[in-house]
Design a protein around this motif. Structure first.
Motif, PDB file in Angstrom:
ATOM      1  N   THR A   1       0.827  -1.210   0.000  1.00  0.00           N
ATOM      2  CA  THR A   1       0.000   0.000   0.000  1.00  0.00           C
ATOM      3  C   THR A   1       0.864   1.263   0.000  1.00  0.00           C
ATOM      4  OG1 THR A   1      -0.062  -0.257   2.397  1.00  0.00           O
ATOM      5  CG2 THR A   1      -1.959  -1.070   1.175  1.00  0.00           C
ATOM      6  N   PRO A   2       0.257   2.451  -0.148  1.00  0.00           N
ATOM      7  CA  PRO A   2       1.021   3.698  -0.001  1.00  0.00           C
ATOM      8  C   PRO A   2       1.642   3.817   1.400  1.00  0.00           C
ATOM      9  CG  PRO A   2      -1.046   4.129  -1.118  1.00  0.00           C
ATOM     10  CD  PRO A   2      -1.111   2.707  -0.644  1.00  0.00           C
ATOM     11  N   ASP A   3       2.670   4.665   1.478  1.00  0.00           N
ATOM     12  CA  ASP A   3       3.495   4.762   2.685  1.00  0.00           C
ATOM     13  C   ASP A   3       2.692   4.995   3.961  1.00  0.00           C
ATOM     14  OD1 ASP A   3       5.391   4.698   0.705  1.00  0.00           O
ATOM     15  OD2 ASP A   3       6.275   6.651   1.158  1.00  0.00           O
ATOM     16  N   HIS A   4       1.652   5.832   3.876  1.00  0.00           N
ATOM     17  CA  HIS A   4       0.973   6.254   5.104  1.00  0.00           C
ATOM     18  C   HIS A   4       0.175   5.137   5.771  1.00  0.00           C
ATOM     19  CE1 HIS A   4      -2.250   6.663   2.172  1.00  0.00           C
ATOM     20  NE2 HIS A   4      -3.123   7.058   3.084  1.00  0.00           N
ATOM     21  N   TRP A   5       0.013   3.988   5.075  1.00  0.00           N
ATOM     22  CA  TRP A   5      -0.699   2.846   5.651  1.00  0.00           C
ATOM     23  C   TRP A   5       0.230   1.775   6.227  1.00  0.00           C
ATOM     24  CZ3 TRP A   5      -5.397   1.501   7.210  1.00  0.00           C
ATOM     25  CH2 TRP A   5      -6.500   2.243   6.787  1.00  0.00           C
ATOM     26  N   HIS A   6       1.505   1.819   5.914  1.00  0.00           N
ATOM     27  CA  HIS A   6       2.406   0.714   6.249  1.00  0.00           C
ATOM     28  C   HIS A   6       2.448   0.395   7.739  1.00  0.00           C
ATOM     29  CE1 HIS A   6       5.040   0.925   2.351  1.00  0.00           C
ATOM     30  NE2 HIS A   6       3.759   0.705   2.115  1.00  0.00           N
ATOM     31  N   HIS A   7       2.538   1.420   8.555  1.00  0.00           N
ATOM     32  CA  HIS A   7       2.680   1.200  10.000  1.00  0.00           C
ATOM     33  C   HIS A   7       1.487   0.451  10.565  1.00  0.00           C
ATOM     34  CE1 HIS A   7       1.728   2.729  14.156  1.00  0.00           C
ATOM     35  NE2 HIS A   7       2.885   2.140  14.362  1.00  0.00           N
ATOM     36  N   LEU A   8       0.301   0.949  10.327  1.00  0.00           N
ATOM     37  CA  LEU A   8      -0.901   0.340  10.911  1.00  0.00           C
ATOM     38  C   LEU A   8      -1.094  -1.091  10.415  1.00  0.00           C
ATOM     39  CD1 LEU A   8      -3.347   0.677  12.731  1.00  0.00           C
ATOM     40  CD2 LEU A   8      -4.600   1.622  10.767  1.00  0.00           C
ATOM     41  N   GLN A   9      -0.928  -1.306   9.131  1.00  0.00           N
ATOM     42  CA  GLN A   9      -1.133  -2.645   8.576  1.00  0.00           C
ATOM     43  C   GLN A   9      -0.073  -3.630   9.070  1.00  0.00           C
ATOM     44  OE1 GLN A   9      -1.147  -1.394   4.496  1.00  0.00           O
ATOM     45  NE2 GLN A   9      -3.374  -1.168   4.414  1.00  0.00           N
ATOM     46  N   THR A  10       1.149  -3.166   9.222  1.00  0.00           N
ATOM     47  CA  THR A  10       2.212  -4.032   9.734  1.00  0.00           C
ATOM     48  C   THR A  10       1.969  -4.407  11.184  1.00  0.00           C
ATOM     49  OG1 THR A  10       3.868  -3.120   8.217  1.00  0.00           O
ATOM     50  CG2 THR A  10       4.685  -4.171  10.220  1.00  0.00           C
ATOM     51  N   VAL A  11       1.657  -3.423  12.008  1.00  0.00           N
ATOM     52  CA  VAL A  11       1.424  -3.679  13.435  1.00  0.00           C
ATOM     53  C   VAL A  11       0.206  -4.578  13.630  1.00  0.00           C
ATOM     54  CG1 VAL A  11       0.755  -2.586  15.614  1.00  0.00           C
ATOM     55  CG2 VAL A  11       2.604  -1.605  14.240  1.00  0.00           C
ATOM     56  N   ASP A  12      -0.865  -4.309  12.884  1.00  0.00           N
ATOM     57  CA  ASP A  12      -2.056  -5.170  12.974  1.00  0.00           C
ATOM     58  C   ASP A  12      -1.706  -6.618  12.631  1.00  0.00           C
ATOM     59  OD1 ASP A  12      -3.705  -3.117  13.727  1.00  0.00           O
ATOM     60  OD2 ASP A  12      -4.647  -2.858  11.754  1.00  0.00           O
ATOM     61  N   SER A  13      -0.904  -6.810  11.601  1.00  0.00           N
ATOM     62  CA  SER A  13      -0.547  -8.162  11.151  1.00  0.00           C
ATOM     63  C   SER A  13       0.365  -8.863  12.150  1.00  0.00           C
ATOM     64  CB  SER A  13       0.124  -8.087   9.772  1.00  0.00           C
ATOM     65  OG  SER A  13      -0.748  -7.515   8.821  1.00  0.00           O
ATOM     66  N   LEU A  14       1.374  -8.154  12.645  1.00  0.00           N
ATOM     67  CA  LEU A  14       2.267  -8.747  13.647  1.00  0.00           C
ATOM     68  C   LEU A  14       1.502  -9.113  14.914  1.00  0.00           C
ATOM     69  CD1 LEU A  14       5.389  -6.421  13.289  1.00  0.00           C
ATOM     70  CD2 LEU A  14       5.256  -8.831  12.616  1.00  0.00           C
ATOM     71  N   ASN A  15       0.587  -8.255  15.317  1.00  0.00           N
ATOM     72  CA  ASN A  15      -0.205  -8.536  16.518  1.00  0.00           C
ATOM     73  C   ASN A  15      -1.171  -9.702  16.324  1.00  0.00           C
ATOM     74  OD1 ASN A  15       0.996  -6.584  18.135  1.00  0.00           O
ATOM     75  ND2 ASN A  15      -0.485  -4.998  17.587  1.00  0.00           N
TER      76      ASN A  15
END
Length: 503
Positions: A133-147
């Protein structure tokens, strides 16, 4: 006896409850290890118990997400890698359908389709996700997936801000999962080769790296991404793409230009800083062993591409490291044929890589004998292994690490990813805010700079201290200890009019 031991282990692992598929994979791998260890110790042929395939879902398979993530993993699955491509989520239905058709055509099984990635994470029994996805979504999607207990492949840049990068790093460390950041050039063998040579002291004290990413375009960078009539609010969940409900961006009216060419606009990307500079910076950090910078300043401006964009077309980031090394990355998006050469400089010589990204050799250029005191040092070309397709190699490395369940086995983990994005995004902030920034790698926080950086080095000199070195340095004082000329005995203040040399 062996079978009984394995059954006991699995029963204990599941705590007598009904196991999930992910628990089964984990227990099967562990029990296979028991079987292998037990039989091998008796000199018999190891038995590998079967395990289910790693189930992967795609989040945001647009340009890079489809052309690299989907196509490469499809190819690897067809070659027999232990993966299944089972689900896709994207706010644009054209991307969802295209991905689903490609996977079904090649792997004979259609993936589940979603708009919201969170619904996919909730409903699908996944083991891993690919984020494009675009840069501004990376953090939330990564953290959600790791969690959720999933392995992650996240396209570069790992995040959009320093704070997000630190949070991803900490979440990853806590999760124990495998995460690869999508800078494919880190899968080139050249950087590990260079790192070993640097730590042996081949260049003496390492002083500087410089790197580049020059481009040119008649229409302006990133405007070559096509705007299609199908891009409409009917086909794109615009509000979800913006992330306005999640606080990722302010709401604005639908705009094909913002959706397709988002790298030109600060709310969603950071132009060359995060699209290009992060590539080169990550490679240099891997080669030198450096990670987080101590001091960062950025410069540049919009000098020719007056097409409504917000990000600069000329920029430079200078990062200083506490190890006593300076890093420079520079580029113009409107001049391509006269780039600077990429290189690492030391007191006794330099490694020159030239331009581009895929290297299988580099040049050693020694300093003159009057400095090195060694007339035998000669220029040479050093060969390394060739990698035909770095994207393929990068995904294969991720799969291998997941199979081994070894987070340290990837070529670009979130610690390196966080260091790289911190370096370039502080440069972008410096450019925009007119400030110089410090980064504290113990507190993992950025702040505004003061005069302490320069005064610290001046004190080391005044105290006749020793130079700092890159992590892993094992060459002692080679190439970093200055000679003391005889005439320096005459130096020093004349206290009460007396000659310090005693003359």
């Amino acid at each position: 006896m062996l079978v009984w031991l394995i059954q006991v282990f699995i029963r204990q692992e599941f705590n007598m409850s009904t196991p999930s598929r992910r628990q089964f994979i984990k227990a099967s791998a562990a029990s296979a290890a028991i079987a292998t260890t037990t039989q091998t110790s008796r000199g018999e042929t190891p038995v590998h118990l079967p395990a289910e395939k790693i189930r992967i879902g795609f989040i945001g398979p647009g340009s890079r997400g489809f052309g690299a993530h989907v196509k490469t993993l499809t190819k690897l699955a067809k070659e027999g890698q232990p993966i299944e491509l089972v689900a896709v989520a994207d706010v644009y239905n054209v991307h969802v359908d295209r991905t689903a058709k490609h996977i079904e055509k090649n792997l004979k099984k259609a993936p589940a389709k979603y708009v919201d990635y969170r619904e996919m994470l909730e409903k699908e029994d996944l083991d891993a996700v690919c984020i494009g996805t675009p840069d501004h979504w990376h953090h939330l999607q990564t953290v959600d997936s790791l969690n959720k207990g999933l392995h992650v492949y996240c396209e570069k840049p790992m995040t959009k801000t320093v704070e997000e990068a630190v949070n991803v790093y900490r979440t990853w460390k806590k999760s124990g999962k495998v995460m690869q950041v999508g800078v494919q050039s880190t899968s080139l063998p050249v950087w590990s080769k260079v790192n070993g040579l640097l730590n042996e002291g081949r260049l003496g004290k390492v002083l500087m790296y410089q790197t580049e990413f020059f481009r040119n375009s008649a229409m302006g960078q990133w405007r070559y991404y096509r705007l299609d009539p199908e891009m409409t609010p009917k086909n794109i969940n615009w509000k979800m793409w913006l992330g306005s409900d999640e606080g990722l961006a302010e709401y604005e009216d639908f705009d094909r230009e913002k959706y397709r060419q988002w790298r030109r606009f600060w709310p969603y990307g950071s132009g060359m800083f995060t699209d290009l500079f992060v590539h080169r910076t990550t490679s240099m950090l891997k080669a030198t062993g450096l990670r987080f910078p101590g001091r960062v300043v950025g410069a540049g401006g919009l000098y020719v591409e007056y097409d409504g964009r917000q990000v600069p077309d000329v920029a430079t980031v200078v990062a200083d490291f506490k190890e006593g090394v300076q890093g420079l990355v520079t580029a113009t998006m409107a001049c391509q044929n006269t780039p600077i050469r990429q290189m690492i400089r030391g007191h006794f010589g330099s490694y020159v890589f030239g331009n581009g990204e895929e290297f299988n050799q580099f040049d050693y250029v020694p300093e003159r004998p009057q400095v090195t005191r060694n007339s035998k040092l000669k220029e040479q070309t050093i060969e390394t292994e060739t990698v035909e397709d770095t994207t393929y190699a990068h995904f294969k490395n991720w799969i291998d690490a997941m199979v081994a369940d070894d987070p340290s086995a990837v070529n670009n983990d979130p610690y390196l990813g966080a260091a790289a994005i911190t370096t370039v995004i502080l440069g972008a902030q410096s450019y925009r805010q007119g400030k110089v920034f410090f980064f504290d790698d113990e507190e993992m926080k950025a702040g505004e700079a003061d005069d302490s950086w320069s005064t610290r080095w001046e004190k080391v000199s005044a105290d006749r201290g020793k130079p700092n070195h890159i992590p892993g340095w094992n060459a002692g004082d080679y190439g970093s200890a200055l000679e003391e000329p005889e005439h320096m005995k005459l130096a020093g203040p004349w206290i009460d009019g007396k000659d310090p040399a005693g003359q």
